[in-house]
Design a protein around this motif. Structure first.
Motif, mmCIF file in Angstrom:
data_model
loop_
_atom_site.group_PDB
_atom_site.id
_atom_site.type_symbol
_atom_site.label_atom_id
_atom_site.label_comp_id
_atom_site.label_asym_id
_atom_site.label_seq_id
_atom_site.Cartn_x
_atom_site.Cartn_y
_atom_site.Cartn_z
ATOM 1 N N ILE A 178 13.422 12.904 121.901
ATOM 2 C CA ILE A 178 12.671 11.701 122.276
ATOM 3 C C ILE A 178 13.661 10.576 122.575
ATOM 4 C CG2 ILE A 178 11.021 9.946 121.501
ATOM 5 C CD1 ILE A 178 9.895 12.117 119.573
ATOM 6 N N LEU A 179 13.415 9.865 123.666
ATOM 7 C CA LEU A 179 14.163 8.660 124.012
ATOM 8 C C LEU A 179 13.186 7.498 123.973
ATOM 9 C CD1 LEU A 179 16.661 7.119 125.114
ATOM 10 C CD2 LEU A 179 15.856 7.726 127.421
ATOM 11 N N ALA A 180 13.410 6.537 123.065
ATOM 12 C CA ALA A 180 12.509 5.394 122.897
ATOM 13 C C ALA A 180 13.306 4.112 123.133
ATOM 14 C CB ALA A 180 11.889 5.398 121.509
ATOM 15 N N LEU A 181 13.019 3.428 124.229
ATOM 16 C CA LEU A 181 13.782 2.248 124.618
ATOM 17 C C LEU A 181 12.864 1.093 124.971
ATOM 18 C CD1 LEU A 181 16.501 3.724 127.024
ATOM 19 C CD2 LEU A 181 16.816 3.011 124.641
ATOM 20 N N THR A 182 13.371 -0.100 124.747
ATOM 21 C CA THR A 182 12.676 -1.287 125.235
ATOM 22 C C THR A 182 13.022 -1.505 126.699
ATOM 23 O OG1 THR A 182 12.269 -3.637 124.837
ATOM 24 C CG2 THR A 182 14.520 -2.873 124.504
ATOM 25 N N HIS A 183 12.034 -1.901 127.465
ATOM 26 C CA HIS A 183 12.273 -2.231 128.879
ATOM 27 C C HIS A 183 13.056 -3.541 128.974
ATOM 28 C CE1 HIS A 183 10.338 -2.018 133.160
ATOM 29 N NE2 HIS A 183 11.630 -2.236 133.211
ATOM 30 N N THR A 208 10.066 10.494 127.023
ATOM 31 C CA THR A 208 10.499 9.104 127.144
ATOM 32 C C THR A 208 9.369 8.147 126.776
ATOM 33 O OG1 THR A 208 9.976 9.217 129.512
ATOM 34 C CG2 THR A 208 12.258 9.582 128.868
ATOM 35 N N VAL A 209 9.700 7.191 125.905
ATOM 36 C CA VAL A 209 8.750 6.206 125.391
ATOM 37 C C VAL A 209 9.327 4.826 125.668
ATOM 38 C CG1 VAL A 209 7.513 5.386 123.343
ATOM 39 C CG2 VAL A 209 8.093 7.824 123.560
ATOM 40 N N ILE A 210 8.613 4.007 126.433
ATOM 41 C CA ILE A 210 9.136 2.706 126.854
ATOM 42 C C ILE A 210 8.266 1.582 126.298
ATOM 43 C CG2 ILE A 210 9.804 1.250 128.788
ATOM 44 C CD1 ILE A 210 11.440 3.853 128.504
ATOM 45 N N ASP A 211 8.902 0.692 125.549
ATOM 46 C CA ASP A 211 8.260 -0.510 125.016
ATOM 47 C C ASP A 211 8.316 -1.591 126.093
ATOM 48 O OD1 ASP A 211 7.650 -2.929 123.813
ATOM 49 O OD2 ASP A 211 9.112 -2.744 122.187
ATOM 50 N N GLY A 212 7.157 -1.879 126.694
ATOM 51 C CA GLY A 212 7.107 -2.846 127.782
ATOM 52 C C GLY A 212 6.607 -4.219 127.396
ATOM 53 N N ALA A 213 6.544 -4.510 126.088
ATOM 54 C CA ALA A 213 5.920 -5.755 125.636
ATOM 55 C C ALA A 213 6.544 -6.995 126.256
ATOM 56 C CB ALA A 213 5.987 -5.839 124.103
#
Length: 417
Positions: A178-183, A208-213
């Motif tokens: 898993i790759l979890a990154l903030t945009h 892939t998990v992207i935090d787009g907040a």
């Protein structure tokens, strides 16, 4: 008020910041005898009249529980609720509303995904995050890693506040699952180059998990172009209400994942012998949802779609550029995160001053900023500071407000010099 009008290449009407500000009634007030200068948009953005009116109209004219209703109010509520889901789909350019799940916000969305992917992890598997992540994109993965025997590995950042791509490439390996990154970093404002990183991960079969907040208040992402498996954001940062967020997930992965919570709405049939789940996206939406909040988010998206977006982005860039010009006018001021590719967020420290004191003294002058570790303690440790002061700008802020911030900082610095 300083003119921030910006003509666009497309030939649309110039972006009129004064007109936009009239859409946000909260901005027209005084704090401690001074006109409010709201520079805490990274924590929570203000709401336009269109959002307030939409939620008020929902409660006055159509409130009912959604789905399965046998009366007109239920039909109205369901239509508005599902209409908002379609607006969220369009905003992200998702392929289907089946891929749009309502959550309470970004934090719950990441927890939902982490729990849903736990069954894929084995002891020794690796989850990559970065040193600039919000705690919401660290702690859920740590919890799942402890449960499964997986490991959470942090990608380093450079002193300028950018992802260290050498670190990323060295960590990406055969055990990465898993790759979890903030945009966009909530502290630094850095816009991460997530598209090529997603492409690298996809080539290895990594989810892939992207935090787009922090990204969505400034521009519209395209999840199909990005190719990510999951993308999430919170409505309250997108000029919408609190208490609701959006999780985009590829339908195939959502189908394979177990439900996050049990109860009404997420079921197809219940018996004491066996329960079966509802179809997407309702499989992940147990209980009565945040209906009015969904309507409010839909109104926020409509409002943003009605703005001159190139002009809006140019206005925000002008705010950050002016703030950068004025840094040298405050002795001892240092910017944390100096990437040239960032949204209008400025984290800083001033020699001899504690961030909380800066925040308190600015508030006395009517200026609202955020201070502390910003739910990013590993990043604070990297920079060797307990916290920072953070001014985060939105399209309704003005050059005059940027100058007021720095005039106030100069006064504070002189007071304690």
């Amino acid at each position: 008020m300083t003119d921030l009008s910006v003509a666009t290449k497309a030939g649309k009407a110039a972006f009129d910041v004064d007109a936009v500000r009239r859409d946000f009634p909260i901005l027209d007030q005084q704090i401690n005898g001074k006109p409010l200068v709201y520079l805490d948009n990274g924590a929570s953005a203000q709401k336009p009249i269109a959002v307030l009116d939409a939620m008020d109209r929902y409660y006055r004219e159509m409130h009912s529980n959604v789905h399965r209703g046998a009366h007109t109010l239920g039909d109205r509520a369901t239509s508005a609720f599902e209409g908002a889901r379609e607006k969220a789909r369009s905003f992200l350019n998702a392929g289907s509303t089946r891929e749009i799940v309502w959550t309470r916000g970004t934090t719950e969305a990441i927890n939902l995904i982490a729990n849903g992917l736990a069954g894929r992890l084995q002891p020794g598997d690796e989850i990559l995050v970065s040193h600039m992540e919000h705690h919401a994109n660290i702690v859920p993965w740590q919890m799942i890693a402890e449960r499964t025997g997986a490991k959470v590995l942090p990608v380093q950042v450079t002193p300028q506040g950018e992802l260290d791509l050498d670190s990323f490439n060295s960590l990406l390996g055969d055990r990465t699952r898993i790759l979890a990154l903030t945009h966009v970093s909530n502290v630094l404002g850095t816009i991460n180059p997530i598209a090529p990183l997603i492409e690298q991960a996809k080539a290895r079969g990594i989810i892939t998990v992207i935090d787009g907040a922090q990204a969505v208040p400034h521009y519209k992402p395209d999840v199909q172009a990005l190719g990510c498996d999951f993308y999430m954001f919170s409505a309250h940062k997108l000029f919408g209400p609190t208490g609701i967020g959006v999780l985009y997930g590829k339908a195939q992965l959502l189908e394979e994942m177990p439900p996050y919570q049990g109860g009404g709405e997420m079921i197809e049939r219940v018996s004491f012998e066996r329960t079966t789940w509802n179809t997407l996206p309702y499989k992940f939406e147990a209980g009565t949802p945040a209906i009015a909040e969904a309507v409010g988010l839909g109104a926020a998206i409509d409002y943003l779609d009605g703005l001159d977006r190139p002009g809006m982005e140019a206005s925000e860039a002008a705010l950050l550029a002016r703030a950068n010009e004025l840094v040298e006018t405050v002795p001892g001021m240092e910017i944390i995160g100096t990437s040239s590719n960032k949204v209008p967020v400025m984290s800083f420290k001033i020699a001899g001053l504690h961030p909380s004191d800066i925040g308190t003294l600015l508030d006395q002058q009517g200026i609202a900023i955020r201070t502390g570790h910003h739910c990013a303690m590993p990043l604070m440790d990297f920079y060797g500071v307990p916290g920072t002061a953070r001014a985060s700008f939105a399209f309704y802020n003005t050059l005059e407000e940027v100058e007021q911030l720095f005039t106030a900082l100069q006064k504070i610095q002189r007071l304690f010099a």
